[in-house]
Design a protein around this motif. Structure first.
Motif, PDB file in Angstrom:
ATOM      1  N   SER A 274       9.128   8.623 -22.053  1.00 18.27           N
ATOM      2  CA  SER A 274       8.954   8.558 -20.713  1.00 18.27           C
ATOM      3  C   SER A 274       7.560   8.954 -20.258  1.00 18.27           C
ATOM      4  N   ILE A 275       6.595   8.608 -21.160  1.00 23.08           N
ATOM      5  CA  ILE A 275       5.125   8.817 -21.010  1.00 23.08           C
ATOM      6  C   ILE A 275       4.683   7.914 -19.469  1.00 23.08           C
ATOM      7  N   PRO A 276       4.219   8.793 -18.522  1.00 21.58           N
ATOM      8  CA  PRO A 276       3.974   8.099 -17.192  1.00 21.58           C
ATOM      9  C   PRO A 276       2.893   7.220 -17.159  1.00 21.58           C
ATOM     10  N   ILE A 277       2.902   6.069 -17.767  1.00 24.27           N
ATOM     11  CA  ILE A 277       1.877   4.915 -17.887  1.00 24.27           C
ATOM     12  C   ILE A 277       2.574   3.916 -17.911  1.00 24.27           C
ATOM     13  N   THR A 278       1.870   2.586 -17.547  1.00 23.42           N
ATOM     14  CA  THR A 278       2.335   1.282 -17.770  1.00 23.42           C
ATOM     15  C   THR A 278       1.811   0.720 -19.186  1.00 23.42           C
ATOM     16  N   GLU A 279       2.549  -0.334 -19.586  1.00 22.46           N
ATOM     17  CA  GLU A 279       2.168  -0.844 -20.454  1.00 22.46           C
ATOM     18  C   GLU A 279       0.955  -1.468 -20.856  1.00 22.46           C
ATOM     19  N   GLU A 280       0.423  -2.028 -19.444  1.00 19.95           N
ATOM     20  CA  GLU A 280      -1.164  -2.408 -19.529  1.00 19.95           C
ATOM     21  C   GLU A 280      -2.045  -1.301 -19.819  1.00 19.95           C
ATOM     22  N   GLN A 281      -1.853  -0.105 -19.201  1.00 20.10           N
ATOM     23  CA  GLN A 281      -2.591   0.930 -19.650  1.00 20.10           C
ATOM     24  C   GLN A 281      -2.550   1.430 -21.036  1.00 20.10           C
ATOM     25  N   PHE A 282      -1.296   1.263 -21.535  1.00 17.61           N
ATOM     26  CA  PHE A 282      -1.051   1.717 -22.935  1.00 17.61           C
ATOM     27  C   PHE A 282      -2.066   0.532 -23.828  1.00 17.61           C
ATOM     28  N   ARG A 283      -1.772  -0.475 -23.434  1.00 14.67           N
ATOM     29  CA  ARG A 283      -2.339  -1.602 -24.249  1.00 14.67           C
ATOM     30  C   ARG A 283      -4.073  -1.206 -24.400  1.00 14.67           C
ATOM     31  N   ALA A 284      -4.528  -0.851 -23.071  1.00 14.23           N
ATOM     32  CA  ALA A 284      -5.985  -0.633 -23.355  1.00 14.23           C
ATOM     33  C   ALA A 284      -6.353   0.613 -24.287  1.00 14.23           C
ATOM     34  N   ALA A 285      -5.380   1.595 -24.312  1.00  9.21           N
ATOM     35  CA  ALA A 285      -5.575   2.781 -25.270  1.00  9.21           C
ATOM     36  C   ALA A 285      -5.519   2.288 -26.541  1.00  9.21           C
TER      37      ALA A 285
ATOM     38  N   LEU B 163      -5.028   9.279 -16.745  1.00  2.06           N
ATOM     39  CA  LEU B 163      -3.850   8.775 -16.831  1.00  2.06           C
ATOM     40  C   LEU B 163      -2.469   9.861 -16.978  1.00  2.06           C
ATOM     41  N   VAL B 164      -3.069  10.768 -18.097  1.00  2.00           N
ATOM     42  CA  VAL B 164      -2.187  11.680 -18.547  1.00  2.00           C
ATOM     43  C   VAL B 164      -2.791  13.174 -18.384  1.00  2.00           C
ATOM     44  N   GLY B 165      -2.157  13.987 -18.360  1.00  2.00           N
ATOM     45  CA  GLY B 165      -2.637  15.320 -18.525  1.00  2.00           C
ATOM     46  C   GLY B 165      -2.745  16.230 -17.262  1.00  2.00           C
ATOM     47  N   THR B 166      -1.845  15.680 -16.204  1.00  2.00           N
ATOM     48  CA  THR B 166      -1.759  16.446 -15.084  1.00  2.00           C
ATOM     49  C   THR B 166      -0.202  16.698 -14.846  1.00  2.00           C
ATOM     50  N   ASN B 167       0.141  17.587 -13.810  1.00  2.00           N
ATOM     51  CA  ASN B 167       1.436  17.868 -13.477  1.00  2.00           C
ATOM     52  C   ASN B 167       2.315  18.616 -14.617  1.00  2.00           C
ATOM     53  N   ASN B 168       1.744  19.338 -15.177  1.00  2.00           N
ATOM     54  CA  ASN B 168       2.118  20.260 -16.449  1.00  2.00           C
ATOM     55  C   ASN B 168       2.543  19.212 -17.590  1.00  2.00           C
ATOM     56  N   PHE B 169       1.728  18.186 -17.600  1.00  2.00           N
ATOM     57  CA  PHE B 169       1.874  17.363 -18.912  1.00  2.00           C
ATOM     58  C   PHE B 169       1.551  18.004 -20.006  1.00  2.00           C
ATOM     59  N   ASN B 170       2.262  18.083 -21.181  1.00  3.37           N
ATOM     60  CA  ASN B 170       1.657  18.884 -22.275  1.00  3.37           C
ATOM     61  C   ASN B 170       1.392  17.631 -23.413  1.00  3.37           C
ATOM     62  N   ILE B 171      -0.011  17.239 -23.399  1.00  7.61           N
ATOM     63  CA  ILE B 171      -0.522  16.395 -24.304  1.00  7.61           C
ATOM     64  C   ILE B 171       0.259  16.754 -25.608  1.00  7.61           C
TER      65      ILE B 171
ATOM     66  N   GLU C 192      -6.691  10.668 -25.812  1.00  7.61           N
ATOM     67  CA  GLU C 192      -7.933  11.136 -25.339  1.00  7.61           C
ATOM     68  C   GLU C 192      -8.554   9.944 -24.092  1.00  7.61           C
ATOM     69  N   TYR C 193      -8.109   8.750 -24.844  1.00  5.47           N
ATOM     70  CA  TYR C 193      -8.579   7.814 -23.853  1.00  5.47           C
ATOM     71  C   TYR C 193      -7.875   7.808 -22.431  1.00  5.47           C
ATOM     72  N   LEU C 194      -6.432   7.843 -22.660  1.00  9.19           N
ATOM     73  CA  LEU C 194      -5.491   8.122 -21.428  1.00  9.19           C
ATOM     74  C   LEU C 194      -6.001   9.465 -20.585  1.00  9.19           C
ATOM     75  N   GLN C 195      -6.253  10.306 -21.411  1.00  7.23           N
ATOM     76  CA  GLN C 195      -6.589  11.654 -20.682  1.00  7.23           C
ATOM     77  C   GLN C 195      -8.205  11.317 -19.914  1.00  7.23           C
ATOM     78  N   ASP C 196      -8.746  10.852 -20.627  1.00  6.63           N
ATOM     79  CA  ASP C 196     -10.408  10.482 -20.047  1.00  6.63           C
ATOM     80  C   ASP C 196     -10.130   9.587 -18.724  1.00  6.63           C
ATOM     81  N   LYS C 197      -9.387   8.649 -18.685  1.00  6.29           N
ATOM     82  CA  LYS C 197      -9.105   7.995 -17.478  1.00  6.29           C
ATOM     83  C   LYS C 197      -8.098   8.550 -16.630  1.00  6.29           C
TER      84      LYS C 197
END
Length: 233
Positions: free
Chosen positions: A33-44, A84-92, A77-82
Motif C-alpha cells: 500500500s505504498i501511497p503512489i500511483t502506478e504512473e508515478q511508480f513507472r517513472a521511478a 512522493l514518499v517519506g512523509t507522514n511517518n513513512f519509514n522508507i 530515492e527517486y520517489l523521495q526526491d519527487k
C-alpha cells in the motif's frame, strides 16, 4: 517439430513466469500500500533501469537479492526526491525491506518451478541461456539453483551485445551447434525475444504473462504462445 535444443531468456521468463519485471515490482508496492500511483511508480522504475544501464553499479559478484535491493533503493530515492514518499511517518527503509523480502520469496518460488521444467527438457536436449543482464548472471543462477542446467550462458554485459540485436541469438545457435530450424527460443518479451529470434530462423515460444503496457503485437509471429512454463513439458 521436436526441438533438438532450446534457447531460454532469463529475467521475466524463468523468474516471473512471463510477468514483466516492472509489473512484478509494482505489485510489490501495491501489496505494501505504498501511497503512489502506478504512473508515478513507472517513472521511478524507468529512472532506475536507465541509471543501472548507464552506470556500472551492479558488480559481477552481486547476488540477485542484492541487485533487487539496489533497484528498490534507486526507485525509492527517486520517489523521495519527487516528494512522493517519506512523509507522514513513512519509514522508507522498512518499506524497502518489506518489498524486497516479498519479491525475493516470490522469485525463489518461481525459479524452483522453472527448474523442474528445465530439468525435464534437459533430459531430451541441450539448453542455452541468452539474457540481457548486468554481468552477475552466473552468481544469480547459482543463487537460484539453476547453475547446473545450461550448457552455455550468454550474457549481454559479458559478450557486448544486447537484445533485441539478433546477433546475441546467433551466439546461442553457435553454442548449441545446431541448425536454427531445430532450435526453439523461449522468452517473455515480444520485441526483445520473439522478434530477434525469428529473424535468425529460430522457432519461438512466447510466454505471455502480464505485459508492461497494452501495445498490440502480431500474435501470428510466435510459433506458440503459452501462459506458463510447464506447458513446455
Amino acid at each position: 517439430m521436436t526441438p533438438k535444443g532450446y534457447i531460454f531468456d532469463y529475467g521475466g521468463t524463468l523468474d516471473t513466469n512471463g510477468c514483466h519485471w516492472g509489473k512484478v515490482l509494482w505489485h510489490g508496492y501495491e501489496r505494501r500500500s505504498i501511497p503512489i500511483t502506478e504512473e508515478q511508480f513507472r517513472a521511478a522504475y524507468v529512472y532506475a533501469e536507465r541509471t543501472l544501464g548507464r552506470t556500472p553499479i551492479i558488480q559481477t559478484d552481486y547476488t540477485f537479492k542484492k541487485t533487487l535491493s539496489i533497484k528498490l533503493r534507486i526507485e525509492f530515492e527517486y520517489l523521495q526526491d519527487k516528494g512522493l514518499v517519506g512523509t507522514n511517518n513513512f519509514n522508507i527503509a522498512s518499506e524497502q525491506s518489506a518489498i524486497l523480502a516479498d519479491l525475493y520469496e516470490n522469485v525463489k518460488e518461481e525459479t524452483a518451478k522453472s527448474r523442474k521444467v528445465l530439468l525435464k527438457l534437459k533430459e531430451q536436449c541441450p539448453l542455452v541461456l541468452v539474457s540481457n543482464f548486468y554481468g552477475n548472471l552466473n552468481v544469480v543462477l547459482e543463487e537460484m539453483g539453476l547453475n547446473d542446467i545450461f550448457d552455455k550462458v550468454i550474457e549481454s554485459a559479458v559478450v557486448g551485445v544486447r537484445k533485441p540485436d539478433p546477433e546475441i541469438y546467433r551466439m546461442g545457435i553457435d553454442a548449441l551447434g545446431l541448425n536454427p530450424d531445430d532450435i526453439v527460443a523461449v522468452g517473455d518479451s515480444f520485441d526483445k525475444d520473439i522478434v530477434p529470434a525469428k529473424k535468425v530462423g529460430l522457432h519461438t515460444v512466447w510466454i505471455k504473462g502480464e505485459q508492461w503496457d497494452d501495445s498490440p503485437h502480431d500474435e501470428t509471429l510466435p510459433d506458440r504462445i503459452i501462459t506458463s512454463l510447464d506447458e513446455l513439458v
